[in-house]
Design an enzyme around this catalytic site. Structure first.
Site, PDB file in Angstrom:
ATOM      1  N   GLY A 181      -3.287  -1.500  -2.925  1.00 45.53           N
ATOM      2  CA  GLY A 181      -3.024   0.016  -2.966  1.00 45.53           C
ATOM      3  C   GLY A 181      -3.712   0.977  -1.947  1.00 45.53           C
ATOM      4  CB  THR A 182      -7.199   0.837  -0.812  1.00 52.65           C
ATOM      5  OG1 THR A 182      -7.723   0.839  -2.026  1.00 52.65           O
ATOM      6  CG2 THR A 182      -7.976   1.554   0.290  1.00 52.65           C
TER       7      THR A 182
ATOM      8  CG  ASN B 120      -7.691   7.100 -10.405  1.00 47.63           C
ATOM      9  OD1 ASN B 120      -7.027   7.875  -9.944  1.00 47.63           O
ATOM     10  ND2 ASN B 120      -8.691   6.707 -10.269  1.00 47.63           N
TER      11      ASN B 120
ATOM     12  CD  GLN C  87      -4.541   3.396 -12.371  1.00 53.00           C
ATOM     13  OE1 GLN C  87      -4.355   2.899 -13.452  1.00 53.00           O
ATOM     14  NE2 GLN C  87      -5.470   2.866 -11.776  1.00 53.00           N
TER      15      GLN C  87
ATOM     16  CB  SER D 278      -2.111  -1.834  -6.373  1.00 50.80           C
ATOM     17  OG  SER D 278      -3.163  -2.851  -6.434  1.00 50.80           O
TER      18      SER D 278
ATOM     19  CG  HIS E 291      -5.367  -5.263  -8.614  1.00 47.31           C
ATOM     20  ND1 HIS E 291      -6.841  -4.932  -9.032  1.00 47.31           N
ATOM     21  CD2 HIS E 291      -5.496  -4.278  -7.493  1.00 47.31           C
ATOM     22  CE1 HIS E 291      -7.015  -3.697  -8.655  1.00 47.31           C
ATOM     23  NE2 HIS E 291      -6.335  -3.684  -7.514  1.00 47.31           N
TER      24      HIS E 291
ATOM     25  CB  THR F 253      -0.779 -13.956   9.415  1.00 50.47           C
ATOM     26  OG1 THR F 253      -0.784 -14.516  10.891  1.00 50.47           O
ATOM     27  CG2 THR F 253       0.108 -15.008   8.649  1.00 50.47           C
TER      28      THR F 253
ATOM     29  CB  CYS G 128     -13.475   3.615  -6.868  1.00 51.15           C
ATOM     30  SG  CYS G 128     -11.902   2.802  -7.270  1.00 51.15           S
TER      31      CYS G 128
HETATM   32  N1  PLP Z   1      -4.623   4.494  -5.815  1.00 51.22           N
HETATM   33  C1  PLP Z   1      -4.919   4.656  -7.340  1.00 51.22           C
HETATM   34  C2  PLP Z   1      -4.694   5.765  -8.295  1.00 51.22           C
HETATM   35  C3  PLP Z   1      -5.818   3.599  -7.884  1.00 51.22           C
HETATM   36  O1  PLP Z   1      -6.158   3.758  -9.237  1.00 51.22           O
HETATM   37  C4  PLP Z   1      -6.406   2.687  -6.900  1.00 51.22           C
HETATM   38  C5  PLP Z   1      -7.166   1.785  -7.720  1.00 51.22           C
HETATM   39  O2  PLP Z   1      -7.972   1.810  -8.633  1.00 51.22           O
HETATM   40  C6  PLP Z   1      -6.055   2.621  -5.649  1.00 51.22           C
HETATM   41  C7  PLP Z   1      -4.888   3.602  -5.520  1.00 51.22           C
HETATM   42  C8  PLP Z   1      -6.482   1.558  -4.954  1.00 51.22           C
HETATM   43  O3  PLP Z   1      -5.724   0.174  -5.189  1.00 51.22           O
HETATM   44  P1  PLP Z   1      -6.262  -1.018  -4.832  1.00 51.22           P
HETATM   45  O4  PLP Z   1      -7.427  -1.315  -5.649  1.00 51.22           O
HETATM   46  O5  PLP Z   1      -5.216  -2.099  -4.891  1.00 51.22           O
HETATM   47  O6  PLP Z   1      -6.652  -1.069  -3.429  1.00 51.22           O
END
Ligand code: PLP
Length: 386
Positions: free
Chosen positions: A70-71, A152, A180, A203, A205, A241, A329
């Site tokens: 996601g990041t 989140n 989320q 994302s 996971h 890749t 985080c």
């Molecule tokens: N965006 C939101 C709202 C999230 O809650 C998170 C992770 O907690 C992310 C982005 C980042 O996702 P990833 O952990 O897959 O990098």
């Protein structure tokens, strides 16, 4: 006994998802860009995963970019769209909501260092974006607006349709972080009212997929400058890749989330009600945060009466219960949550936050265990133990 109530941080990978990815971790492991038959088999699996992900996200296969989570999807959207729009139109303003994840806030700040102007749209006491403020901020200079679908930390769901309409009339691209929400709510770019959404990040996971895998759905008409440069994979939008197993797992997790969404929404919503009802007796003075109705079913976020959330978290951990004191985080930082302070809470109150987030494995017995442990954990935390 251990009770896992931190699904918003990460959710255990699901068997169905791992089984789908297994061949691409073990036997079909060639590079999908290789021309030999093993490479072509990997390419076929990747194309198939792309179509499956696209079907859930309401876009064409070519509009899905697989990322390392996601990041990366958020970074690619914020940096890639803002830079590309600026290069073609001269627009150099970006708007983000005050409650975005750092995966959106940090790249937006990086754009400031490149000469972009950054506007932050405020939220009300429930964490909902102030639409009048947004309308006032959006203008002919706005390249990109980023507002998350669901928060989140507090689980508030944003009025994406109204935000998209404001962005559309200002000619700004809207990026939606759906990391989320994708488990709990439809996240389709072809849904009525979502025509003004230019891109959407998910994302794996958070959906029972594999960590370090995700996707950005980005409409073909939205300009996107790559942020990684190299072999030109993913149609030049994300060099490197491609992780076929990661892509297959993300597509499988999206499909599983879609299949289970309705029943899980109802089940987790009922668990939430049970938990919230039990809280009043378990911790007198505790208060839930976030929107009372426009919210994710799997989140309960609380502020506690005068006890530090991270200390309660540690006490619960001693009893084998895992939850969070805000977002995973920011858990290591002493700073009060920027989400809660944007919602008007004082720094002191924001430091008392606790987040409980449920998922497919959560049972009513887990909720009971938490409710039984909370009074002792709060009492121990107020005595300053740990
Ligand atoms: N965006 C939101 C709202 C999230 O809650 C998170 C992770 O907690 C992310 C982005 C980042 O996702 P990833 O952990 O897959 O990098």
């Amino acid at each position: 006994m251990s009770v896992y109530l931190d699904h918003a941080a990460t959710s255990p990978p699901r068997r169905e998802v791992l089984e789908a990815a297994w061949p691409y971790l073990t036997s079909v492991t060639a590079n999908p860009s290789s021309v030999h038959s093993a490479g072509r088999a990997a390419r076929t699996a990747l194309d198939d995963a792309r179509e499956r992900a696209a079907a859930v996200l309401g876009v064409r296969g070519g509009e899905v970019v697989f990322t390392g989570g996601g990041t990366e999807a958020d970074n690619l959207a914020v940096l890639g769209i803002a830079r590309a729009v600026a290069a073609t139109t001269g627009r150099r303003r970006v708007v983000v909501s005050a409650v975005e994840h750092s995966a959106v806030l940090e790249p937006a700040l990086a754009l400031v260092a490149e000469g972009f102007a950054l506007d932050v749209v405020g939220v009300d006491e429930h964490g909902t974006v102030d639409l009048d403020h947004l309308a006032a901020l959006l203008g002919p200079g706005t390249a990109l607006c980023a507002v998350m679908h669901a928060n989140n930390e507090v689980g508030t769901v944003q009025p994406v349709e109204a935000i998209a309409e404001l962005c559309r009339s200002a000619g700004a691209v809207l990026h939606v972080d759906a990391v989320q929400s994708a488990r709990h709510l439809p996240v389709r770019l072809d849904a009525p009212g979502w025509e003004g959404v230019g891109s959407l990040a998910v994302s794996g996971h958070k959906l029972g997929g594999m960590r370090g895998a995700g996707a950005l759905a980005v409409r073909g008409c939205v300009p996107l400058a790559p942020t990684t440069h190299g072999g030109g994979q993913e149609r030049g939008r994300r060099s490197g890749t491609v992780d076929v197993a990661g892509a297959v797992s993300t597509a499988a997790a999206l499909a599983l989330a879609e299949a289970e969404r309705e029943s899980e929404h109802a089940r987790l919503g009922a668990l939430r009600e049970h938990l919230v009802a039990g809280l009043a007796a378990a911790v007198p003075g505790a208060r839930t945060t976030g929107h009372p109705t426009e919210r994710l079913p799997g989140h309960v976020s609380l502020v506690l009466p005068g006890v530090a959330g991270h200390v309660v978290l540690e006490e619960l951990d001693l009893h084998g219960i895992a939850c969070s004191s805000g977002s995973a985080c920011s858990a290591e930082s002493e700073d009060a949550s920027h989400v809660l302070t944007a919602m008007g809470l004082s720094h002191d109150e924001a430091r008392t936050a606790l987040r409980i987030s449920t998922g497919p494995q959560t049972t009513a017995a887990d909720v009971e265990t938490l409710l039984a442990a909370l009074p002792g954990a709060v009492a121990a935390a107020s005595l300053g133990r740990s």
